[in-house]
Scaffold this motif. Structure first.
Motif, PDB file in Angstrom:
ATOM      1  N   PRO A   1       2.198   3.141  -4.484  1.00 46.97           N
ATOM      2  CA  PRO A   1       1.029   2.466  -3.922  1.00 46.97           C
ATOM      3  C   PRO A   1       0.917   0.981  -4.250  1.00 46.97           C
ATOM      4  CG  PRO A   1       0.382   3.913  -5.720  1.00 46.97           C
ATOM      5  CD  PRO A   1       1.838   4.167  -5.451  1.00 46.97           C
ATOM      6  N   VAL A   2       1.407   0.553  -5.391  1.00 45.01           N
ATOM      7  CA  VAL A   2       1.345  -0.867  -5.749  1.00 45.01           C
ATOM      8  C   VAL A   2       2.624  -1.571  -5.324  1.00 45.01           C
ATOM      9  CG1 VAL A   2       1.176  -2.521  -7.647  1.00 45.01           C
ATOM     10  CG2 VAL A   2      -0.262  -0.472  -7.649  1.00 45.01           C
ATOM     11  N   CYS A   3       3.738  -1.057  -5.773  1.00 45.13           N
ATOM     12  CA  CYS A   3       5.025  -1.716  -5.522  1.00 45.13           C
ATOM     13  C   CYS A   3       5.451  -1.614  -4.065  1.00 45.13           C
ATOM     14  CB  CYS A   3       6.091  -1.142  -6.442  1.00 45.13           C
ATOM     15  SG  CYS A   3       5.714  -1.487  -8.187  1.00 45.13           S
ATOM     16  N   GLY A   4       4.952  -0.630  -3.349  1.00 45.75           N
ATOM     17  CA  GLY A   4       5.262  -0.495  -1.932  1.00 45.75           C
ATOM     18  C   GLY A   4       4.620  -1.558  -1.070  1.00 45.75           C
ATOM     19  N   LYS A   5       3.707  -2.336  -1.658  1.00 44.87           N
ATOM     20  CA  LYS A   5       3.020  -3.394  -0.910  1.00 44.87           C
ATOM     21  C   LYS A   5       3.566  -4.778  -1.228  1.00 44.87           C
ATOM     22  CE  LYS A   5      -1.179  -0.727  -0.516  1.00 44.87           C
ATOM     23  NZ  LYS A   5      -2.505  -0.478  -1.000  1.00 44.87           N
ATOM     24  N   LYS A   6       4.581  -4.846  -2.062  1.00 47.50           N
ATOM     25  CA  LYS A   6       5.151  -6.139  -2.456  1.00 47.50           C
ATOM     26  C   LYS A   6       5.869  -6.795  -1.287  1.00 47.50           C
ATOM     27  CE  LYS A   6       4.278  -6.187  -6.916  1.00 47.50           C
ATOM     28  NZ  LYS A   6       3.416  -7.129  -7.529  1.00 47.50           N
TER      29      LYS A   6
ATOM     30  N   SER B   1       3.522   5.602   0.326  1.00 49.92           N
ATOM     31  CA  SER B   1       2.360   6.022  -0.469  1.00 49.92           C
ATOM     32  C   SER B   1       2.718   6.461  -1.890  1.00 49.92           C
ATOM     33  CB  SER B   1       1.562   7.105   0.253  1.00 49.92           C
ATOM     34  OG  SER B   1       2.319   8.286   0.393  1.00 49.92           O
TER      35      SER B   1
ATOM     36  N   TYR C   1      10.372  -4.406   2.836  1.00 50.67           N
ATOM     37  CA  TYR C   1      11.150  -4.029   4.007  1.00 50.67           C
ATOM     38  C   TYR C   1      12.216  -5.070   4.250  1.00 50.67           C
ATOM     39  CZ  TYR C   1       8.020  -0.257   5.244  1.00 50.67           C
ATOM     40  OH  TYR C   1       7.305   0.900   5.241  1.00 50.67           O
TER      41      TYR C   1
END
Length: 182
Positions: A107-112, A104, A116
């Motif tokens: 918020p943007v880059c963690g969804k790239k 969190s 993982y």
């Protein structure tokens, strides 16, 4: 609780890696991936992969920590702001923050895609497992760990699993009536 409901519950718990004693055997499958954040992917998105960046926007380093987030997660022991810390130090603080809040804070880059990375957990013993020639029929409530303890199997449950990879789908998923080698 009826017998069939109890068996279904035991199967669900075994699949989740929980035994009657509340012991977690490890991953649900021997090569199940452990989820680790690929901080290089996050940094590439956040800062173009520049770990020592300070653009003057109030966020610092490759993972763009605010000063307060950096300090409140222990970064102050390394440097006053993340841009003055090493990549390894920034990742150490990011891992602490991730353990508390997940992705969190990014918020943007963690969804790239590729955030993982996967690492497999090796469950095979270092030395080749040797069977004793004996077998054991699994009973209700058994775990590979409890069987290994009972029969003093060198290398514990990992050795039992290595000896029985062809018949067991997972070290945490065993069923009464299955015959395993010791």
């Amino acid at each position: 609780m009826s017998g069939s409901r109890r068996i279904r519950l035991a199967l669900v718990l075994a699949t989740a890696g929980v035994t009657g004693a509340g012991v977690l055997l490890g991953p649900a499958t021997p090569a199940q991936a452990a989820r680790q954040v690929n901080w290089d992917v996050v940094a590439k998105c956040e800062s173009g992969g520049r770990w020592h960046i300070n653009t003057g926007n109030g966020y610092y380093g490759g993972l763009q920590f605010s000063r307060s987030t950096w300090k409140s997660n222990g970064g102050g022991k390394y440097a006053p702001t993340a841009d003055k810390a090493t990549k390894a130090q920034q990742i150490a603080i990011a891992n602490k923050l991730h353990a508390k809040r997940g992705l969190s804070p990014w918020p943007v880059c963690g969804k790239k895609a590729g955030v993982y990375k996967t690492t497999t957990t090796k469950t095979t013993p270092k030395k080749k497992a040797k069977a004793t020639g004996k077998t054991y029929v699994i009973k209700s409530g058994d775990t590979l760990a409890s069987i290994a303890r009972k029969y003093k199997v060198k290398g514990g449950w990992r050795t039992l699993y290595a000896l029985n990879k062809n018949t067991l789908r997972s070290p945490a998923l065993i069923f009464p009536g299955q015959r395993i080698r010791l």
